[in-house]
Design an enzyme around this catalytic site. Structure first.
Site, PDB file in Angstrom:
ATOM      1  N   LYS A 288      -3.056  11.157  -3.485  1.00 29.32           N
ATOM      2  CA  LYS A 288      -2.904   9.985  -4.109  1.00 29.32           C
ATOM      3  C   LYS A 288      -2.378   9.834  -5.334  1.00 29.32           C
ATOM      4  CE  LYS A 288      -4.474   5.714  -0.610  1.00 29.32           C
ATOM      5  NZ  LYS A 288      -2.609   5.726  -0.260  1.00 29.32           N
ATOM      6  N   ARG A 295       4.095   1.719  -4.162  1.00 26.35           N
ATOM      7  CA  ARG A 295       3.871   1.292  -2.752  1.00 26.35           C
ATOM      8  C   ARG A 295       5.627   0.158  -3.003  1.00 26.35           C
ATOM      9  NH1 ARG A 295      -1.000   0.778   0.470  1.00 26.35           N
ATOM     10  NH2 ARG A 295      -2.314   1.603  -0.206  1.00 26.35           N
ATOM     11  N   SER A 351      -0.595   8.098   2.892  1.00 28.28           N
ATOM     12  CA  SER A 351      -1.645   6.188   3.468  1.00 28.28           C
ATOM     13  C   SER A 351      -2.791   6.906   4.003  1.00 28.28           C
ATOM     14  CB  SER A 351      -0.835   6.069   5.311  1.00 28.28           C
ATOM     15  OG  SER A 351      -1.342   5.459   5.606  1.00 28.28           O
ATOM     16  N   GLY A 352      -4.304   6.038   3.661  1.00 26.92           N
ATOM     17  CA  GLY A 352      -5.293   6.183   3.756  1.00 26.92           C
ATOM     18  C   GLY A 352      -5.701   5.460   5.262  1.00 26.92           C
ATOM     19  N   HIS A 353      -4.866   4.875   5.709  1.00 28.29           N
ATOM     20  CA  HIS A 353      -4.647   4.560   6.877  1.00 28.29           C
ATOM     21  C   HIS A 353      -4.117   5.997   8.106  1.00 28.29           C
ATOM     22  CE1 HIS A 353      -6.033   0.785   6.310  1.00 28.29           C
ATOM     23  NE2 HIS A 353      -5.439   0.162   8.102  1.00 28.29           N
ATOM     24  N   ARG A 425       1.318   0.336   9.042  1.00 30.03           N
ATOM     25  CA  ARG A 425       1.252   0.326   7.704  1.00 30.03           C
ATOM     26  C   ARG A 425       2.905  -0.615   7.230  1.00 30.03           C
ATOM     27  NH1 ARG A 425      -3.275  -1.590   6.713  1.00 30.03           N
ATOM     28  NH2 ARG A 425      -2.900  -1.102   4.308  1.00 30.03           N
ATOM     29  N   HIS A 431       3.187   0.239   2.771  1.00 26.75           N
ATOM     30  CA  HIS A 431       3.785   1.642   2.650  1.00 26.75           C
ATOM     31  C   HIS A 431       4.985   1.692   2.791  1.00 26.75           C
ATOM     32  CE1 HIS A 431      -0.082   3.922   2.334  1.00 26.75           C
ATOM     33  NE2 HIS A 431      -0.568   2.813   2.211  1.00 26.75           N
TER      34      HIS A 431
END
Length: 500
Positions: A288, A295, A351-353, A425, A431
């Site tokens: 990241k 974003r 994306s962390g998710h 997201r 995202h």
């Protein structure tokens, strides 16, 4: 005697929930530090099991010698879990004490099990003491186009800019990375702008969308269903993925035995899954802040060359791609009435998710018999349904309205969950689709007018790229690479890759 892994997993998930609901604990919140905490607890329980089980084929994570003969496995697991949790969440120690006291453990081998459990906990704690925290002290944002800056509608400090690059991995043996995101002038980026401009928009602004399909009711549900954005009463995504894995572990027969997991299998599964999420938090955040990509809240509002801190003026304003007043549906501020839903305070790509979900759920797929390298739908969740705490009939949105209960099935298995979690997201407007995954050639056109944007069979997963540690576009292939690395190479702290 109840399964100590499942018992303390539940306690750990409650600690995560409480720490995001006003417990006062620090250093364990947000996606990175909560994944770190859960990895430490579950790896400690794993080692407590291994060191007190002479017949196991599993190998000690910490490299500790085995416990004294006759040491109680249940006592060792409970002691290790309680001790690590108490260090991580000191404000919740009375709760951990009460849970520990409720156990009806046989006195046989108690002292030996207790001594070994404490040794494991102390060693685990010492191993991770040099991990950076989530402070952004010393971090300066870039004002260049395409670079991350705080959400103008919900400004907050940058979360964990130094955590990823400064942390050793838990179990991954390579420092996995991803290719750069699409260039701002590329067709892929333009498609992504059109898609999230329409699909991720705040409901009251939907009337401004005339060039593409709008978000459907189910897409709104999907976006919120996978939320867990550090919400009051919910916690973070690693908690939700643990809830999913718990449901599977308690209901799906293990392929090796034909019955649900025993203690050893749960110790192994939950340690691998949480180590994978711990490494996802490290490597995703490293990437990241390497790519530092903006974003949608900035990318749409400042898309035109005339917009932004370094705007230059001139040209024709493209209202299909730039809206200076655009706002997202936003990550849900569940159970906090009157606050704006928000864009998370760290760069978009990857994306962390998507990384957490792919890492944890693909580890689970591999554990339940899906071969390494298989990136296709599976049948692991056949006959099961899942309820997200975002839609459990109890928790409410930021308007104070209780959301209904939603029971969701996944006919394409954990692979469908990986895909849906990544795409969710976009529906929140926080995202771009490439933050999760690339698209195969000739895929449906994101942002098109027909509403058919991305389907499960259109993900491009390239884990065997030319650079051995570079795994393609987005958080899904990054998470898959972490999962396959850990599953293939085992849980051995000494083999985990250090930070540069």
């Amino acid at each position: 005697m109840q399964d100590q892994i499942l018992f303390w997993n539940a306690v750990s998930l409650e600690a995560n929930r409480q720490s995001h609901s006003g417990s006062g604990d620090v250093g364990v919140n947000g996606p990175t530090l909560s994944s770190r905490a859960l990895a430490m607890v579950h790896l400690a329980m794993y080692d407590a099991y291994v060191g007190t089980s002479p017949g196991t084929a599993l190998v000690s994570y910490l490299g500790l010698p085995s416990a004294a003969a006759g040491a109680s496995t249940d006592v060792a697991i409970a002691t290790a879990a309680h001790a690590v949790l108490s260090k991580l969440y000191p404000k919740q120690k009375p709760y951990f004490d009460a849970q520990h006291a409720s156990l009806n453990i046989s006195p046989a081998g108690y002292d030996e099990g207790f001594s070994f459990g404490m040794r494991v906990a102390t060693t685990m704690w010492n191993l991770r003491q040099n991990d950076p925290g989530d402070s952004d002290d010393g971090f300066a944002p870039s004002f260049a186009k395409g670079r991350h800056r705080p959400d103008p509608n919900n400004p907050a400090p940058n979360n964990a800019p130094f955590y990823g690059a400064g942390s050793n991995c838990f179990a991954a043996t390579r420092r996995w990375g991803i290719a750069p995101p699409p260039a701002l002038a590329s067709a892929d980026y333009t498609r992504a702008v059109r898609q999230v401009r329409s699909k991720g928009i705040k409901p009251e602004l939907m009337g401004t969308v005339s060039f593409a399909s709008r978000r459907t009711s189910e897409e709104t549900l999907i976006g919120i269903y996978w939320g867990y954005d550090g919400a009051n009463g919910l916690g973070t995504p690693p908690r939700f993925f643990n809830q999913i894995i718990r449901h599977i572990a308690m209901n799906v027969p293990n392929p090796a035995t034909g019955v649900v997991n025993n203690l050893e299998q749960n110790a192994h599964l939950f340690a691998m899954a949480n180590a994978a999420m711990g490494d996802a938090g490290i490597l995703a955040w490293e990437q990241k802040y390497k790519h530092n990509f903006w974003r949608p809240i900035l990318g749409i509002r400042e898309h035109d060359n005339s917009m932004g801190v370094v705007g230059v003026g001139g040209g024709n304003f493209n209202e299909n791609l730039c809206d200076p007043c655009w706002l997202p549906l936003g990550a849900p501020k569940t159970n906090i009435k009157g606050e704006n839903d928000f864009t998370p305070p760290f760069p978009a790509y990857p994306s962390g998710h998507a990384t957490f979900g792919a890492a944890a759920l693909h580890i689970t797929r591999l554990f339940y018999g899906v071969p390494i390298g298989n990136f296709q739908p599976d049948n692991i969740t056949n006959g099961l349904t899942f309820v997200s705490d975002e839609f459990n009939g109890v928790n409410h949105d930021s308007n104070g309205t209780t959301r209904p209960k939603h029971v969701r099935a996944f006919p394409d298995g954990l692979w469908q969950m990986i895909f849906e979690n990544g795409l969710s997201r976009v529906f929140l407007g926080v995202h771009w689709y490439f933050d999760a995954f690339d698209l195969v050639p000739n895929a449906l056109n994101p942002g098109g007018a027909d509403g058919r944007d991305v389907a499960i069979n259109e993900m491009d997963i390239n884990v065997n790229a030319a650079v051995p540690t570079m795994v393609g576009i987005g958080g899904v292939p990054l998470g898959l690479a972490i999962a396959e690395d850990i599953f293939a190479n085992g849980l051995i702290a000494a083999n985990a890759i250090n930070h540069p």
